[in-house]
Design a protein around this motif. Structure first.
Motif, PDB file in Angstrom:
ATOM      1  N   GLU A 271       2.011   6.755  -6.931  1.00 50.99           N
ATOM      2  CA  GLU A 271       0.886   7.522  -7.468  1.00 50.99           C
ATOM      3  C   GLU A 271       1.175   9.005  -7.464  1.00 50.99           C
ATOM      4  OE1 GLU A 271      -2.487   6.556  -5.090  1.00 50.99           O
ATOM      5  OE2 GLU A 271      -2.704   4.556  -5.924  1.00 50.99           O
ATOM      6  N   ARG A 272       1.943   9.469  -6.501  1.00 52.41           N
ATOM      7  CA  ARG A 272       2.238  10.897  -6.356  1.00 52.41           C
ATOM      8  C   ARG A 272       3.124  11.409  -7.478  1.00 52.41           C
ATOM      9  NH1 ARG A 272       3.663  10.400  -0.067  1.00 52.41           N
ATOM     10  NH2 ARG A 272       1.601   9.834   0.626  1.00 52.41           N
TER      11      ARG A 272
ATOM     12  N   GLU B  54       0.832  -1.205   0.000  1.00 51.45           N
ATOM     13  CA  GLU B  54       0.000   0.000   0.000  1.00 51.45           C
ATOM     14  C   GLU B  54       0.870   1.260   0.000  1.00 51.45           C
ATOM     15  OE1 GLU B  54      -3.452   2.143   2.739  1.00 51.45           O
ATOM     16  OE2 GLU B  54      -2.535   0.284   3.394  1.00 51.45           O
ATOM     17  N   LYS B  55       1.889   1.309   0.848  1.00 50.82           N
ATOM     18  CA  LYS B  55       2.787   2.472   0.911  1.00 50.82           C
ATOM     19  C   LYS B  55       3.542   2.640  -0.408  1.00 50.82           C
ATOM     20  CE  LYS B  55       3.577   2.306   5.868  1.00 50.82           C
ATOM     21  NZ  LYS B  55       4.561   2.055   6.921  1.00 50.82           N
TER      22      LYS B  55
ATOM     23  N   LEU C 103       2.550   1.704  -3.427  1.00 48.80           N
ATOM     24  CA  LEU C 103       1.630   2.195  -4.460  1.00 48.80           C
ATOM     25  C   LEU C 103       1.296   3.665  -4.265  1.00 48.80           C
ATOM     26  CD1 LEU C 103      -0.728  -0.884  -4.834  1.00 48.80           C
ATOM     27  CD2 LEU C 103       1.086  -0.147  -6.379  1.00 48.80           C
ATOM     28  N   LYS C 104       1.132   4.092  -3.005  1.00 44.67           N
ATOM     29  CA  LYS C 104       0.842   5.498  -2.725  1.00 44.67           C
ATOM     30  C   LYS C 104       2.014   6.388  -3.136  1.00 44.67           C
ATOM     31  CE  LYS C 104      -2.550   5.228   0.958  1.00 44.67           C
ATOM     32  NZ  LYS C 104      -2.830   5.517   2.352  1.00 44.67           N
ATOM     33  N   SER C 105       3.230   5.918  -2.902  1.00 40.49           N
ATOM     34  CA  SER C 105       4.399   6.731  -3.241  1.00 40.49           C
ATOM     35  C   SER C 105       4.586   6.833  -4.748  1.00 40.49           C
ATOM     36  CB  SER C 105       5.663   6.171  -2.598  1.00 40.49           C
ATOM     37  OG  SER C 105       5.994   4.938  -3.161  1.00 40.49           O
TER      38      SER C 105
END
Length: 94
Positions: free
Chosen positions: A92-93, A85-86, A88-90
């Motif tokens: 996406e930015r 999850e972390k 993928l979030k990093s």
């Protein structure tokens, strides 16, 4: 001939040589006890911030046994484990 003044040479060592040896001694200027040990070949010294002999000896024994960490040394922050999850979030930015 001048008379020598008697200085306190009180110190205490705990632990095994080459492994977990520590030494406590009073700072000549302040009288506060210092703890000294070796880490990666470097000699490190920190103040215990007090003048209580019994307490200093107890702290040296506990430090040599590994029950307490070095005084006034910030603990190394352990990084949080990387999750999907972390990650993928990093991405996406960007």
């Amino acid at each position: 001939m001048m008379a020598r003044t008697k200085r306190s040479r009180r110190s205490y060592g705990a632990g095994e040589w080459g492994r977990n040896r520590v030494r406590i001694f009073p700072d000549p200027k302040t009288g506060l006890f210092q703890i000294e040990w070796r880490e990666n070949g470097r000699r490190l010294t920190r103040s215990l911030q007090h003048r209580d002999w019994r307490r200093a000896k107890r702290q040296a024994d506990q430090f040599a046994a590994g029950f307490i960490d070095a005084p006034n040394v910030k603990a190394d922050a352990k990084p949080e484990p990387l999750t999907l999850e972390k990650l993928l979030k990093s991405t996406e930015r960007r």
